[in-house]
Design a protein around this motif. Structure first.
Motif, PDB file in Angstrom:
ATOM      1  N   TRP A  41       0.834  -1.211   0.000  1.00  0.00           N
ATOM      2  CA  TRP A  41       0.000   0.000   0.000  1.00  0.00           C
ATOM      3  C   TRP A  41       0.865   1.256   0.000  1.00  0.00           C
ATOM      4  O   TRP A  41       0.649   2.180  -0.783  1.00  0.00           O
ATOM      5  CB  TRP A  41      -0.924  -0.032   1.217  1.00  0.00           C
ATOM      6  N   LEU A  42       1.874   1.290   0.857  1.00  0.00           N
ATOM      7  CA  LEU A  42       2.772   2.447   0.917  1.00  0.00           C
ATOM      8  C   LEU A  42       3.458   2.675  -0.432  1.00  0.00           C
ATOM      9  O   LEU A  42       3.569   3.810  -0.910  1.00  0.00           O
ATOM     10  CB  LEU A  42       3.813   2.252   2.019  1.00  0.00           C
ATOM     11  N   ALA A  43       3.900   1.587  -1.067  1.00  0.00           N
ATOM     12  CA  ALA A  43       4.548   1.713  -2.382  1.00  0.00           C
ATOM     13  C   ALA A  43       3.577   2.278  -3.420  1.00  0.00           C
ATOM     14  O   ALA A  43       3.941   3.151  -4.222  1.00  0.00           O
ATOM     15  CB  ALA A  43       5.079   0.354  -2.825  1.00  0.00           C
ATOM     16  N   GLU A  44       2.324   1.795  -3.387  1.00  0.00           N
ATOM     17  CA  GLU A  44       1.304   2.293  -4.318  1.00  0.00           C
ATOM     18  C   GLU A  44       1.065   3.788  -4.132  1.00  0.00           C
ATOM     19  O   GLU A  44       0.676   4.494  -5.068  1.00  0.00           O
ATOM     20  CB  GLU A  44      -0.016   1.537  -4.112  1.00  0.00           C
ATOM     21  N   GLU A  45       1.288   4.273  -2.907  1.00  0.00           N
ATOM     22  CA  GLU A  45       1.038   5.678  -2.585  1.00  0.00           C
ATOM     23  C   GLU A  45       2.284   6.553  -2.743  1.00  0.00           C
ATOM     24  O   GLU A  45       2.319   7.683  -2.261  1.00  0.00           O
ATOM     25  CB  GLU A  45       0.475   5.787  -1.167  1.00  0.00           C
ATOM     26  N   GLY A  46       3.327   6.026  -3.391  1.00  0.00           N
ATOM     27  CA  GLY A  46       4.483   6.839  -3.721  1.00  0.00           C
ATOM     28  C   GLY A  46       5.647   6.763  -2.751  1.00  0.00           C
ATOM     29  O   GLY A  46       6.638   7.487  -2.908  1.00  0.00           O
ATOM     30  N   VAL A  47       5.561   5.883  -1.740  1.00  0.00           N
ATOM     31  CA  VAL A  47       6.644   5.745  -0.762  1.00  0.00           C
ATOM     32  C   VAL A  47       7.755   4.876  -1.349  1.00  0.00           C
ATOM     33  O   VAL A  47       7.484   3.836  -1.964  1.00  0.00           O
ATOM     34  CB  VAL A  47       6.118   5.138   0.558  1.00  0.00           C
ATOM     35  N   THR A  48       8.997   5.290  -1.138  1.00  0.00           N
ATOM     36  CA  THR A  48      10.146   4.526  -1.646  1.00  0.00           C
ATOM     37  C   THR A  48      11.006   3.943  -0.517  1.00  0.00           C
ATOM     38  O   THR A  48      11.705   2.955  -0.725  1.00  0.00           O
ATOM     39  CB  THR A  48      11.047   5.415  -2.530  1.00  0.00           C
ATOM     40  N   ASP A  49      10.976   4.591   0.669  1.00  0.00           N
ATOM     41  CA  ASP A  49      11.823   4.161   1.786  1.00  0.00           C
ATOM     42  C   ASP A  49      10.998   4.006   3.061  1.00  0.00           C
ATOM     43  O   ASP A  49      10.236   4.915   3.420  1.00  0.00           O
ATOM     44  CB  ASP A  49      12.933   5.179   2.038  1.00  0.00           C
ATOM     45  N   VAL A  50      11.177   2.865   3.740  1.00  0.00           N
ATOM     46  CA  VAL A  50      10.423   2.580   4.974  1.00  0.00           C
ATOM     47  C   VAL A  50      11.386   2.151   6.072  1.00  0.00           C
ATOM     48  O   VAL A  50      12.272   1.324   5.846  1.00  0.00           O
ATOM     49  CB  VAL A  50       9.372   1.472   4.733  1.00  0.00           C
ATOM     50  N   VAL A  51      11.199   2.713   7.262  1.00  0.00           N
ATOM     51  CA  VAL A  51      11.903   2.268   8.458  1.00  0.00           C
ATOM     52  C   VAL A  51      10.916   1.462   9.294  1.00  0.00           C
ATOM     53  O   VAL A  51       9.849   1.969   9.653  1.00  0.00           O
ATOM     54  CB  VAL A  51      12.447   3.460   9.280  1.00  0.00           C
ATOM     55  N   VAL A  52      11.251   0.216   9.566  1.00  0.00           N
ATOM     56  CA  VAL A  52      10.388  -0.650  10.383  1.00  0.00           C
ATOM     57  C   VAL A  52      10.984  -0.739  11.782  1.00  0.00           C
ATOM     58  O   VAL A  52      12.110  -1.183  11.959  1.00  0.00           O
ATOM     59  CB  VAL A  52      10.258  -2.056   9.763  1.00  0.00           C
ATOM     60  N   SER A  53      10.214  -0.297  12.766  1.00  0.00           N
ATOM     61  CA  SER A  53      10.643  -0.344  14.159  1.00  0.00           C
ATOM     62  C   SER A  53      10.210  -1.675  14.756  1.00  0.00           C
ATOM     63  O   SER A  53       9.012  -1.939  14.908  1.00  0.00           O
ATOM     64  CB  SER A  53      10.026   0.822  14.935  1.00  0.00           C
ATOM     65  N   CYS A  54      11.174  -2.530  15.065  1.00  0.00           N
ATOM     66  CA  CYS A  54      10.894  -3.890  15.548  1.00  0.00           C
ATOM     67  C   CYS A  54      11.026  -3.966  17.067  1.00  0.00           C
ATOM     68  O   CYS A  54      11.709  -3.149  17.694  1.00  0.00           O
ATOM     69  CB  CYS A  54      11.874  -4.882  14.924  1.00  0.00           C
ATOM     70  N   GLY A  55      10.400  -4.987  17.641  1.00  0.00           N
ATOM     71  CA  GLY A  55      10.505  -5.208  19.078  1.00  0.00           C
ATOM     72  C   GLY A  55      10.352  -6.682  19.389  1.00  0.00           C
ATOM     73  O   GLY A  55      11.280  -7.470  19.235  1.00  0.00           O
ATOM     74  N   HIS A  56       9.137  -7.083  19.767  1.00  0.00           N
ATOM     75  CA  HIS A  56       8.822  -8.476  20.088  1.00  0.00           C
ATOM     76  C   HIS A  56       9.189  -9.395  18.915  1.00  0.00           C
ATOM     77  O   HIS A  56       8.733  -9.186  17.790  1.00  0.00           O
ATOM     78  CB  HIS A  56       7.323  -8.569  20.409  1.00  0.00           C
ATOM     79  N   LEU A  57      10.031 -10.391  19.177  1.00  0.00           N
ATOM     80  CA  LEU A  57      10.471 -11.358  18.157  1.00  0.00           C
ATOM     81  C   LEU A  57      10.959 -10.662  16.886  1.00  0.00           C
ATOM     82  O   LEU A  57      10.622 -11.037  15.763  1.00  0.00           O
ATOM     83  CB  LEU A  57       9.335 -12.345  17.839  1.00  0.00           C
TER      84      LEU A  57
END
Length: 243
Positions: free
Chosen positions: A52-68
């Protein structure tokens, strides 16, 4: 002719994917909440989000991880993703606001606006329209607002107290924070180093009239995946929509 609004739309986003997902057990016993699959799709929640983010023009994503975190990181490393993804893991719990600030520090364009979404939200609406709404209101932060259906049936009564109708799972009369955001570049500097921005930064911006609310258009899909029932309902809705 190019769209003059396009220059102010974010091309980067943060996905907050560190929650325990305790209400989704046993699905989250061996994977973080965003890695739970929507039945019938073969794709985890975060996979739908990144598409969805890519379809909306996003090219870079930071994923904040925690549990597992390692389970999510392994999937991100091996999946065919439509965006460039960086993962970050808090060395100690920073709270929602602190975690968002920590993730934002890893965005590739700190001087540009950015989207953020909670890792358990499955939705489809125009982020471009939301970004334009944010710009038009000169907001520092804009929250997407949803009107979820209540999990109970409701009744209507007349002035005499007689029941006149039954309504199955009606929409809420209140709008809620839908867990999707547009932030101006200066927003990261207003976040606490640790703690909850929804108790500090958001109320402050609201008092200063710099916080906007974008109502998700009627007919657009939105669901927070919190429980096993939400997974079942999402699968039913997906089948009904033919997507």
């Amino acid at each position: 002719m190019s769209d003059p609004s396009a220059a102010s739309r974010p091309v980067q986003a943060v996905v907050l994917a560190g929650g325990q997902g305790s209400r989704l057990r046993p699905y989250t016993d061996d994977r973080p909440k965003p890695m739970v699959e929507i039945p019938g799709t073969g794709t985890p929640i975060i996979g739908h989000q990144l598409s969805w983010l890519a379809e909306e023009g996003v090219t870079d994503v930071v994923v904040s991880c925690g549990h597992l975190a390692e389970v999510l990181q392994k999937w991100l490393e091996t999946a065919d993703l439509p965006v460039s993804v960086t993962t970050v893991v808090e060395s100690e719990p920073l709270g929602r606001g602190g975690g968002l600030k920590y993730a934002a520090a890893h965005l590739p364009h700190p001087d540009q606006p950015w989207y953020a979404t909670n890792g358990d939200i499955w939705t489809r609406f125009s982020l471009r329209d939301m970004a334009d709404f944010h710009t038009e209101r000169d907001a520092v932060a804009t929250l997407a607002l949803a009107r979820p259906r209540l999990p109970w049936g409701a009744v209507k009564t007349d002035g005499f107290g007689r029941i006149t109708d039954f309504i199955e799972a009606p929409p809420s009369t209140f709008e809620i924070n839908a867990g999707v955001y547009v932030f101006s570049p200066e927003f990261a500097g207003l976040l606490p180093d640790r703690g909850d921005h929804e108790r500090t930064t958001f109320p402050r911006l609201a008092r200063e009239r710099r916080l906007a609310g974008f109502t998700i258009p009627q007919g657009s899909y939105w669901r927070a995946i919190d429980t096993a029932k939400d997974l079942t309902e999402a699968a039913k809705e997906l089948a009904a929509s033919g997507r």
